[in-house]
Motif scaffolding. Structure first.
Motif, PDB file in Angstrom:
ATOM      1  N   PHE A  26       0.809  -1.215   0.000  1.00 16.20           N
ATOM      2  CA  PHE A  26       0.000   0.000   0.000  1.00 16.20           C
ATOM      3  C   PHE A  26       0.846   1.270   0.000  1.00 16.20           C
ATOM      4  N   ASN A  27       2.147   1.101   0.209  1.00 13.44           N
ATOM      5  CA  ASN A  27       3.073   2.227   0.267  1.00 13.44           C
ATOM      6  C   ASN A  27       4.315   1.880  -0.556  1.00 13.44           C
ATOM      7  N   PRO A  28       5.038   2.897  -1.048  1.00 12.43           N
ATOM      8  CA  PRO A  28       6.315   2.610  -1.699  1.00 12.43           C
ATOM      9  C   PRO A  28       7.230   1.886  -0.708  1.00 12.43           C
ATOM     10  N   PHE A  29       8.094   1.004  -1.206  1.00 13.73           N
ATOM     11  CA  PHE A  29       8.903   0.186  -0.302  1.00 13.73           C
ATOM     12  C   PHE A  29      10.258  -0.137  -0.916  1.00 13.73           C
ATOM     13  N   PRO A  30      11.279  -0.283  -0.050  1.00 15.04           N
ATOM     14  CA  PRO A  30      12.582  -0.742  -0.541  1.00 15.04           C
ATOM     15  C   PRO A  30      12.612  -2.265  -0.518  1.00 15.04           C
ATOM     16  N   LEU A  31      13.429  -2.845  -1.368  1.00 16.29           N
ATOM     17  CA  LEU A  31      13.645  -4.291  -1.362  1.00 16.29           C
ATOM     18  C   LEU A  31      15.129  -4.510  -1.129  1.00 16.29           C
ATOM     19  N   SER A  32      15.457  -5.244  -0.110  1.00 14.41           N
ATOM     20  CA  SER A  32      16.850  -5.475   0.261  1.00 14.41           C
ATOM     21  C   SER A  32      17.671  -5.935  -0.940  1.00 14.41           C
ATOM     22  N   GLY A  33      18.829  -5.307  -1.108  1.00 15.77           N
ATOM     23  CA  GLY A  33      19.719  -5.664  -2.212  1.00 15.77           C
ATOM     24  C   GLY A  33      19.522  -4.847  -3.472  1.00 15.77           C
ATOM     25  N   TYR A  34      18.539  -3.938  -3.479  1.00 11.45           N
ATOM     26  CA  TYR A  34      18.261  -3.123  -4.660  1.00 11.45           C
ATOM     27  C   TYR A  34      18.214  -1.652  -4.261  1.00 11.45           C
ATOM     28  N   ARG A  57       8.862  -3.237 -19.606  1.00  6.72           N
ATOM     29  CA  ARG A  57       9.874  -4.224 -19.247  1.00  6.72           C
ATOM     30  C   ARG A  57       9.507  -4.846 -17.906  1.00  6.72           C
ATOM     31  N   THR A  58       9.664  -6.163 -17.789  1.00  5.13           N
ATOM     32  CA  THR A  58       9.376  -6.861 -16.543  1.00  5.13           C
ATOM     33  C   THR A  58      10.647  -7.524 -16.047  1.00  5.13           C
ATOM     34  N   GLU A  59      10.914  -7.367 -14.751  1.00  5.49           N
ATOM     35  CA  GLU A  59      12.077  -7.979 -14.110  1.00  5.49           C
ATOM     36  C   GLU A  59      11.613  -8.985 -13.080  1.00  5.49           C
ATOM     37  N   MET A  60      12.364 -10.053 -12.937  1.00 11.35           N
ATOM     38  CA  MET A  60      12.172 -10.979 -11.818  1.00 11.35           C
ATOM     39  C   MET A  60      13.330 -10.722 -10.873  1.00 11.35           C
ATOM     40  N   ARG A  61      13.055 -10.044  -9.774  1.00  7.30           N
ATOM     41  CA  ARG A  61      14.109  -9.694  -8.824  1.00  7.30           C
ATOM     42  C   ARG A  61      14.241 -10.778  -7.775  1.00  7.30           C
ATOM     43  N   ALA A  62      15.426 -11.348  -7.682  1.00  8.15           N
ATOM     44  CA  ALA A  62      15.681 -12.370  -6.676  1.00  8.15           C
ATOM     45  C   ALA A  62      15.610 -11.731  -5.294  1.00  8.15           C
ATOM     46  N   THR A  63      14.968 -12.409  -4.374  1.00  9.39           N
ATOM     47  CA  THR A  63      14.848 -11.940  -2.997  1.00  9.39           C
ATOM     48  C   THR A  63      14.791 -13.172  -2.103  1.00  9.39           C
ATOM     49  N   THR A  64      14.573 -12.963  -0.842  1.00 11.30           N
ATOM     50  CA  THR A  64      14.385 -14.082   0.082  1.00 11.30           C
ATOM     51  C   THR A  64      13.008 -13.961   0.715  1.00 11.30           C
ATOM     52  N   ARG A 123      12.748 -24.945  -0.868  1.00 16.50           N
ATOM     53  CA  ARG A 123      12.722 -23.702  -1.646  1.00 16.50           C
ATOM     54  C   ARG A 123      14.120 -23.457  -2.211  1.00 16.50           C
ATOM     55  N   THR A 124      14.185 -23.196  -3.494  1.00 19.24           N
ATOM     56  CA  THR A 124      15.478 -22.914  -4.124  1.00 19.24           C
ATOM     57  C   THR A 124      15.598 -21.456  -4.556  1.00 19.24           C
ATOM     58  N   ALA A 125      14.467 -20.768  -4.750  1.00 16.89           N
ATOM     59  CA  ALA A 125      14.523 -19.369  -5.170  1.00 16.89           C
ATOM     60  C   ALA A 125      13.182 -18.684  -4.915  1.00 16.89           C
ATOM     61  N   THR A 126      13.248 -17.379  -4.650  1.00 16.47           N
ATOM     62  CA  THR A 126      12.059 -16.541  -4.507  1.00 16.47           C
ATOM     63  C   THR A 126      12.296 -15.298  -5.354  1.00 16.47           C
ATOM     64  N   TYR A 127      11.320 -14.958  -6.180  1.00 15.82           N
ATOM     65  CA  TYR A 127      11.430 -13.798  -7.073  1.00 15.82           C
ATOM     66  C   TYR A 127      10.219 -12.893  -6.900  1.00 15.82           C
ATOM     67  N   LEU A 128      10.460 -11.592  -7.008  1.00 13.20           N
ATOM     68  CA  LEU A 128       9.392 -10.598  -7.038  1.00 13.20           C
ATOM     69  C   LEU A 128       9.351 -10.055  -8.448  1.00 13.20           C
ATOM     70  N   THR A 129       8.204 -10.154  -9.108  1.00 13.98           N
ATOM     71  CA  THR A 129       8.056  -9.661 -10.476  1.00 13.98           C
ATOM     72  C   THR A 129       7.774  -8.161 -10.430  1.00 13.98           C
ATOM     73  N   VAL A 130       8.648  -7.390 -11.068  1.00 15.19           N
ATOM     74  CA  VAL A 130       8.545  -5.926 -11.057  1.00 15.19           C
ATOM     75  C   VAL A 130       8.303  -5.458 -12.478  1.00 15.19           C
TER      76      VAL A 130
END
Length: 104
Positions: free
Chosen positions: A13-21, A65-72, A49-56
């Motif tokens: 609901f608010n702008p947010f940072p994502l660790s590592g970016y 353009r769509t990115e899959m950002r690796a996260t935990t 679990r081997t990977a978690t991605y956030l689609t941006v």
């Protein structure tokens, strides 16, 4: 090795940072993709679990353009928790409360 992917949508609901970016991501709906692999040799089915991605999805100059950002999972859970706390803080402020009417 057998793998699977699951998808879910999370809402910020608010702008947010994502660790590592660098920078903040805008509020909105984001798709989370989790990849897992089947653990072999067990007497029951278990997945790791081997990977978690956030689609941006790009906005502004990288629109389309769509990115899959690796996260935990931990970083994603923390970001959602901060978002919920910030949202609650915005709705619990005195400015957001309507005045009580005096019944006398």
């Amino acid at each position: 090795m057998l793998t699977r992917s699951t998808r879910r949508t999370v809402t910020f609901f608010n702008p947010f940072p994502l660790s590592g970016y660098v920078g903040e991501l805008s509020a909105g709906d984001y798709e989370v993709i989790v990849e897992e692999e089947l653990l072999q040799g067990l007497s029951f089915e278990a997945w790791r679990r081997t990977a978690t991605y956030l689609t941006v999805h790009g906005r502004g100059s990288p629109a389309g353009r769509t990115e899959m950002r690796a996260t935990t999972e931990q970083d994603l859970t923390a970001a959602l928790g901060r978002d919920q706390a910030e949202t609650r803080g915005n709705t619990d402020s005195e400015a957001a409360l309507s005045p009580q009417e005096d019944g006398s």
